[in-house]
Design an enzyme around this catalytic site. Structure first.
Site, PDB file in Angstrom:
ATOM      1  N   CYS A 112      26.948 -30.919  13.201  1.00 20.50           N
ATOM      2  CA  CYS A 112      27.185 -29.991  12.639  1.00 20.50           C
ATOM      3  C   CYS A 112      27.544 -29.392  11.419  1.00 20.50           C
ATOM      4  O   CYS A 112      28.096 -29.007  10.570  1.00 20.50           O
ATOM      5  CB  CYS A 112      27.672 -29.372  13.901  1.00 20.50           C
ATOM      6  SG  CYS A 112      27.097 -28.866  15.303  1.00 20.50           S
ATOM      7  N   HIS A 265      31.333 -23.305  10.570  1.00 20.01           N
ATOM      8  CA  HIS A 265      30.074 -23.322  11.497  1.00 20.01           C
ATOM      9  C   HIS A 265      30.104 -22.673  12.464  1.00 20.01           C
ATOM     10  O   HIS A 265      31.735 -22.239  12.924  1.00 20.01           O
ATOM     11  CB  HIS A 265      30.333 -24.762  11.823  1.00 20.01           C
ATOM     12  CG  HIS A 265      29.390 -25.511  13.072  1.00 20.01           C
ATOM     13  ND1 HIS A 265      27.943 -24.579  13.161  1.00 20.01           N
ATOM     14  CD2 HIS A 265      30.121 -25.549  14.214  1.00 20.01           C
ATOM     15  CE1 HIS A 265      28.083 -25.235  14.312  1.00 20.01           C
ATOM     16  NE2 HIS A 265      28.715 -25.539  15.050  1.00 20.01           N
ATOM     17  N   ASN A 295      25.274 -20.877  17.913  1.00 21.25           N
ATOM     18  CA  ASN A 295      25.642 -22.373  17.519  1.00 21.25           C
ATOM     19  C   ASN A 295      24.521 -22.885  16.840  1.00 21.25           C
ATOM     20  O   ASN A 295      23.230 -23.685  17.800  1.00 21.25           O
ATOM     21  CB  ASN A 295      25.582 -23.262  18.729  1.00 21.25           C
ATOM     22  CG  ASN A 295      26.384 -24.407  17.775  1.00 21.25           C
ATOM     23  OD1 ASN A 295      25.767 -24.645  16.140  1.00 21.25           O
ATOM     24  ND2 ASN A 295      27.476 -24.972  18.188  1.00 21.25           N
TER      25      ASN A 295
END
Ligand code: ACO
Length: 338
Positions: A112, A265, A295
């Site tokens: 990520c 993020h 996400n």
């Protein structure tokens, strides 16, 4: 300041919208549980689009927005934890799709945190004079690695892609701070293919030391699905974004309060809120899209940047901190002028 500003952005989200209500039809959960713990109301899931396709669409849009000739792009960096092929790389596939024929291309593997790692690499290639423009594309079909029988993870993730073209001409990079903590990596794991060939007799010549240790935390680690210790990841994430945001601001000699936008993020609303509290800034300066996209791993930051460009928040001269964190463990931030 390194003249590696964001010249154009693009994104792609699949059409399939999966609401919390939809999730409660496949696992025992509720809209109330998911929204209060994560801030997520719905996510987009691939309707079959491969990762490269989403990445190529986002990349074409970013190139068009930048006005840069694809042939003057010197480097294509791609980030994905969910490629369509082990090889060629996602970067090479997108390079061909967008006609960046004079570039070299490779993938950056940092889960990520991939976009922030890639942007840092891009800025350093630009600073060295080796290339002028860099295309960064982050594309994820994280649904491929999601176990839709595991309610603690399946409600979190969404698919999508984002891309930026960076180079001289507008804004730039003041400071960056990247870190990895391999020793902490066992809290977020997804296994790749096992070794399998006709001469494997199953006895093992020297099994000592072949176990990664990840099985100590996840003894059932025998498929290709995401395993996560949610509470450990939460603690790591908050610590990581606060540390890296403070570090880039200190290096650039800018107070955290002077930053206009925090583009972090999008893993979980509660992580963003805890980071805002610890940094002493209001949530109004945080870019938040977790609610409608879930996400999307490394794609989340460039998707946010593209949303900012489209809704007018990407104002020239504004300062933004981009902060990522993810499996590895990896984390880092960049302080940029837009
Ligand atoms: N619906 C209802 N109940 C659930 C769900 C669900 N979707 N998922 C878990 N539960 C239950 C558990 O089974 C458990 O029940 P039990 O007490 O009867 O055993 C209870 O809720 C508490 O489980 P926890 O895992 O302790 O839940 P927690 O409050 O920690 O919330 C969450 C889980 C939201 C994942 C939280 O740990 C978190 O925010 N972690 C951050 C990690 C994260 O966001 N990761 C994103 C991916 S990683 C990345 O992008 C870098």
């Amino acid at each position: 300041m390194i003249e590696a500003g964001i010249l154009g952005t693009g994104s792609y989200l699949p059409d399939v919208v999966v609401t919390n209500q939809d999730m409660s039809g496949i696992v025992e959960t509720s809209d109330e549980w998911i929204t209060t713990r994560t801030g997520i109301s719905e996510r987009r899931l691939s309707s079959g689009e491969p990762t490269w396709f989403m990445g190529a669409v986002a990349a074409r849009r970013a190139i068009a927005a930048s006005g840069v000739d694809p042939k003057s792009i010197g480097l294509v960096l791609a980030t994905t934890g969910t490629p369509d092929y082990f090889f060629p790389s996602l970067a090479c596939i997108v390079q061909a799709e967008v006609g960046a024929d004079d570039a070299f291309a490779f993938d950056v593997g940092a889960a990520c945190s991939g976009f922030v790692y890639a942007y840092d690499i891009a800025s350093k290639y630009i600073a060295s004079g080796a290339v002028k423009y860099v295309l960064i594309v982050s594309a994820e079909n994280i649904s491929k690695l999601t176990n839709y029988a595991d309610r603690s993870t399946c409600i979190l993730f969404g698919d999508g892609a984002g891309a930026v073209v960076v180079g001289p001409g507008r804004g730039g990079v003041h400071s960056s701070y990247l870190r990895s903590d391999g020793k902490g990596g066992d809290v977020l794991v997804c296994r790749a293919l096992p070794i399998s060939h006709p001469f494997l007799d199953g006895t093992g010549r020297n099994p000592e030391g072949w176990d990664s240790g990840f099985q100590d935390r996840f003894p059932d680690l025998d498929d290709n699905y995401i395993r996560m210790d949610g509470q450990e990841v939460y603690k790591f994430a908050v610590r990581a974004v606060v540390e890296s945001t403070q570090a880039v601001c200190a290096e650039a000699g800018i107070a955290v309060s002077e930053v206009d936008h925090f583009v972090m993020h999008q893993a979980n609303m509660r992580i963003l809120e805890a980071a805002a509290r610890r940094l002493g800034v209001g949530m109004d300066r945080f870019v938040v899209h977790i609610g409608e996209m879930g996400n999307a791993s490394s794609a989340s930051i460039p998707i946010c940047l593209d949303n900012m460009a489209r809704d007018g928040r990407m104002k020239p001269g504004d300062k933004a901190v981009l902060a990522g964190f993810g499996a590895g463990l990896t984390y880092g931030a960049m302080l940029v002028t837009l």
